[in-house]
Design a protein around this motif. Structure first.
Motif: not given
Length: 105
Positions: A20-43, A66-70
């Motif tokens: 699903s392209p929608e899920i892949q977009e959500i995945r990329q968003e989550l990965v970016k947020k994880y790297v940004k929020k969790v100190a010392g975490s790698s990609y 929820m993400k799809k509805n938003a």
């Protein structure tokens, strides 16, 4: 739309998440947020954590919905625009109608 019964079919869920392209977009968003929020975490660590989360339908189904509805278009804006245009057309029609009526008399 996925049913709860389909969630329990691991192969179906895995294919859905990976294709699903929608899920892949959500995945990329989550990965970016994880790297940004969790100190010392790698990609790579962020990708693993997000993939673990998304691979479990019990954890991720509600979040994905929820993400799809938003991201769905807001119907209120369209309704207000339609109402405004209808009001303007009606008002213009009334003014023109009264103008022609009084000019006729």
């Amino acid at each position: 739309e996925l049913s709860r019964q389909q969630l329990h079919q691991d192969s179906y869920w895995t294919n859905f998440v990976q294709s699903s392209p929608e899920i892949q977009e959500i995945r990329q968003e989550l990965v970016k947020k994880y790297v940004k929020k969790v100190a010392g975490s790698s990609y790579e660590e962020a990708q693993k954590q997000v993939d673990d989360f998304l691979s479990d339908p019990e954890q991720s189904y509600t979040f994905i919905e929820m993400k799809k509805n938003a991201k769905a278009p807001d119907g209120l804006t369209d309704d207000l625009l339609t109402l405004g245009v209808s009001l303007a057309v009606g008002l213009a029609h009334t003014i023109l109608g009264l103008t022609y009526f009084f000019d006729w008399k």
